[in-house]
Design a protein around this motif. Structure first.
Motif, PDB file in Angstrom:
ATOM      1  N   VAL A  94       0.849  -1.189   0.000  1.00 48.99           N
ATOM      2  CA  VAL A  94       0.000   0.000   0.000  1.00 48.99           C
ATOM      3  C   VAL A  94       0.885   1.238   0.000  1.00 48.99           C
ATOM      4  N   ASP A  95       0.617   2.152  -0.929  1.00 49.58           N
ATOM      5  CA  ASP A  95       1.327   3.428  -0.950  1.00 49.58           C
ATOM      6  C   ASP A  95       0.309   4.550  -1.092  1.00 49.58           C
ATOM      7  N   GLU A  96       0.794   5.765  -1.380  1.00 50.24           N
ATOM      8  CA  GLU A  96      -0.104   6.917  -1.438  1.00 50.24           C
ATOM      9  C   GLU A  96      -1.098   6.841  -2.600  1.00 50.24           C
ATOM     10  N   THR A  97      -0.814   6.012  -3.591  1.00 45.84           N
ATOM     11  CA  THR A  97      -1.711   5.887  -4.736  1.00 45.84           C
ATOM     12  C   THR A  97      -2.680   4.713  -4.599  1.00 45.84           C
ATOM     13  N   GLY A  98      -2.474   3.885  -3.587  1.00 42.78           N
ATOM     14  CA  GLY A  98      -3.336   2.725  -3.411  1.00 42.78           C
ATOM     15  C   GLY A  98      -2.527   1.451  -3.320  1.00 42.78           C
TER      16      GLY A  98
END
Length: 212
Positions: A94-98
């Motif tokens: 999981v990162d800032e974009t999904g």
């Protein structure tokens, strides 16, 4: 879901009232008719759909490798479905974009044949050079074991793969890439299988590199 061993007046297919009959793995199956939900999907449902799409995109791109690599653990099931279930729990980050795929944890093959010793890669113009060290022979590590290579390009959404390309004794292989891979970052894997192909080994993630 009802399974009709002898059928009702014979095999049933298509919709009959509120029921739908079809053949599944040579068995007559009767299920309820599908009813579309009017409720909007929940966040967890959307997340699950997104994850399934990501993983499915990767696995179906290499289904020929998976059908061999997961065959011994499938027990009559579709090897791609078995691979999806096996990989799902550790396949995502999981990162800032999904959600993104956790490439180092993905596997296209499982088994007892030992992986390569200290594998390494080198990007060359239009190629990737794979190398590994010699190993002492044993029941699950033979000079005649055959190596399979996978290079996946997430930017393009497809891969270059070579099954049973060379034996363990060769200690190296040059894999040709597509011309449109130049400048892209790719993820690399390899695995070994017995010479007769009856036994497979765990696929190993070797790392990522930029194609030149």
């Amino acid at each position: 879901m009802g399974i009709l061993k002898s059928g009702i007046m014979g095999p049933i297919r298509n919709k009959t009232g509120p029921s739908v009959g079809r053949m599944h793995r040579s068995i007559n199956v009767l299920t309820g008719a599908y009813r579309a939900s009017t409720k909007p999907p929940t966040t967890s449902q959307l997340d699950a759909q997104g994850k399934f799409g990501l993983l499915s995109g990767f696995l179906t791109n290499i289904d020929d490798l998976i059908k061999v690599g997961f065959k011994q653990f499938s027990k009559g099931k579709d090897p791609v479905n078995v691979a999806s279930a096996y990989n799902y729990d550790h396949a995502f980050l999981v990162d800032e974009t999904g959600f993104t795929l956790n490439y180092p944890e993905l596997m296209y093959s499982r088994g007892y044949i030992l992986p390569a010793e200290s594998p390494a890669m080198l990007a060359l113009p239009g190629q990737i050079e794979f190398n590994w060290l010699p190993q002492r022979q044993s029941m699950y590590c033979q000079y005649t074991d055959m190596a399979t290579f996978l290079v996946y390009n997430p930017a393009k959404g497809y891969s270059v793969k070579k099954a049973l390309a060379t034996d363990r004794y060769a200690q190296g292989y040059m894999l040709d890439l597509r011309e449109d891979f130049v400048g892209d970052t790719v993820h690399c894997y390899m695995s070994f299988a017995s010479k007769d192909g009856k036994l497979q080994g765990n696929s190993t993630y070797l790392g990522q590199l930029k194609c030149v």
